[in-house]
Design a protein around this motif. Structure first.
Motif, PDB file in Angstrom:
ATOM      1  N   SER A 190       4.093  -4.922  -1.996  1.00 44.10           N
ATOM      2  CA  SER A 190       5.011  -4.070  -0.618  1.00 44.10           C
ATOM      3  C   SER A 190       4.998  -2.442  -0.644  1.00 44.10           C
ATOM      4  CB  SER A 190       6.386  -4.543  -0.067  1.00 44.10           C
ATOM      5  OG  SER A 190       7.177  -4.936  -1.386  1.00 44.10           O
ATOM      6  N   GLN A 191       5.210  -2.083   0.796  1.00 45.98           N
ATOM      7  CA  GLN A 191       4.559  -0.217   0.773  1.00 45.98           C
ATOM      8  C   GLN A 191       5.702   0.265   0.442  1.00 45.98           C
ATOM      9  OE1 GLN A 191       3.866   0.729   4.736  1.00 45.98           O
ATOM     10  NE2 GLN A 191       5.178   1.768   4.873  1.00 45.98           N
ATOM     11  N   ALA A 200       4.866   5.757   1.611  1.00 45.72           N
ATOM     12  CA  ALA A 200       3.036   6.042   2.370  1.00 45.72           C
ATOM     13  C   ALA A 200       2.082   6.422   2.647  1.00 45.72           C
ATOM     14  CB  ALA A 200       2.882   4.446   3.341  1.00 45.72           C
ATOM     15  N   PRO A 213      -4.099  -2.118  -1.581  1.00 48.89           N
ATOM     16  CA  PRO A 213      -3.838   0.042  -1.767  1.00 48.89           C
ATOM     17  C   PRO A 213      -4.701   0.885  -3.529  1.00 48.89           C
ATOM     18  CG  PRO A 213      -1.876  -1.656  -1.521  1.00 48.89           C
ATOM     19  CD  PRO A 213      -2.931  -2.630  -1.248  1.00 48.89           C
ATOM     20  N   SER A 267      -3.396   2.167   7.545  1.00 47.14           N
ATOM     21  CA  SER A 267      -1.672   2.134   6.499  1.00 47.14           C
ATOM     22  C   SER A 267      -3.596   1.998   5.247  1.00 47.14           C
ATOM     23  CB  SER A 267      -1.458   1.694   6.951  1.00 47.14           C
ATOM     24  OG  SER A 267      -0.905   0.772   6.281  1.00 47.14           O
ATOM     25  N   PHE A 279      -1.690  -0.314   3.215  1.00 49.28           N
ATOM     26  CA  PHE A 279      -0.796  -1.622   3.094  1.00 49.28           C
ATOM     27  C   PHE A 279      -1.361  -2.400   4.214  1.00 49.28           C
ATOM     28  CE2 PHE A 279       1.356   1.120   0.279  1.00 49.28           C
ATOM     29  CZ  PHE A 279       1.687   0.439  -0.171  1.00 49.28           C
TER      30      PHE A 279
END
Ligand code: IPD
Ligand code: CA
Ligand code: CA
Length: 272
Positions: free
Chosen positions: A88-89, A123, A224, A250, A252
């Motif tokens: 998760s971010q 992020a 990522p 992003s 993510f």
């Protein structure tokens, strides 16, 4: 002056320079371990049907984490071989590490693989390095300060026409579920460009867009750690990074399209 000092002296921001110095040292440390293990017999385990992990991925990750913790203790770490499949971010600052991008190449003796390390804050990457140990090429970028290959500044190409463009892509490990989309994209792009490469290391594909060796790159289902450093490299070299529809990128989210920026809209049209 060594190449990391040359680059950090041009950063003109003490915080970014500190981050880049730590990332650079860790990447060279991981890369030197990988280089020593290259060409020797490997201990290969399967993470999926075609997804390998070797002793070099694990040894590189251990050494990179130790180096970062020694230089800048207290920063959170997300590293591929210890992060789990659906990271998760992270909030605040975090290192995002691929200790060996291009493991399949490494395991087959195909000398195209790298270490990728990014420092992200909420992020957004602030510093990123991609180190190719067999070529001894260190790609670095600092948010707002530019991108370098070894001690030289790099920039994307000015290619305007797809027929003059060399682009790259990659194929997801989950290829059976994605085959139709992958083939549809290849059918659309291949006849319009000069050629397509699938060299097997997403972090290097992005570094090559940043340094003008490629004009564009796209891939789906990346993580990522595959893209965080390369994303910053491309943007700091004057390129553009988005999803396939042109939305802001992003690390993510799974889709990435990177280009010299001039070709971006045309590549979006080809992929969507
Ligand atoms: C892989 C490489 C490859 C890409 C895969 C990635 P790994 O990373 O970047 O080029 O096509 O999607 O997972 O597993 O060698 O670190
Ligand atoms: Ca990877
Ligand atoms: Ca990896």
């Amino acid at each position: 002056m060594n190449r990391i000092e040359t680059i950090t002296s041009q950063c003109e921001d003490a915080d970014l320079a500190r981050l880049l110095r730590a990332a650079g040292r860790a990447a060279l440390t991981g890369g030197s371990i990988i280089r020593q293990l290259y060409g020797k017999p490997h201990n290969i385990e399967m993470k999926g049907a075609i997804n390998l992990v070797t002793e070099a991925d694990l040894a590189s990750e251990t050494a990179i984490v130790a180096s970062l913790n020694e230089d800048l203790p207290g920063i959170a770490i997300m590293a591929e071989e210890s992060a789990g499949d659906s990271p998760s971010q992270p909030e605040g600052r975090s290192w995002i590490i691929d200790p060996l991008d291009g493991t399949t190449n490494f395991a087959h003796g195909f000398p195209f693989f790298a270490v990728s390390i990014a420092l992200v804050e909420d992020a957004v990457p602030l510093a990123g390095v991609v180190y190719c140990p067999m070529q001894d090429e260190l790609f670095c970028a600092c948010r707002g300060r530019g991108a370098w290959l070894n001690s030289d500044r790099i920039s994307v190409t000015a290619t305007r026409f797809p027929v003059e463009a060399l682009v790259a892509t990659g194929f997801p490990y989950d290829i059976h579920a994605r085959l139709d989309t992958v083939l549809r994209q290849l059918r659309s792009v291949l006849p319009k460009v000069r050629d397509i490469r699938r060299a097997g290391a997403a972090a290097i594909d992005l570094a090559y867009v940043a340094s003008g060796r490629l004009d564009g790159f796209w891939e789906m289902d990346l993580k990522p750690w595959d893209t965080a450093a390369g994303w910053l490299l491309v943007e700091e070299a004057g390129g553009r990074v988005s999803d396939f529809a042109g939305n802001p990128y992003s690390a993510f989210r799974p889709e990435i399209l990177a280009s010299n920026s001039v070709l971006h809209e045309q590549l979006i049209d080809m992929l969507t």
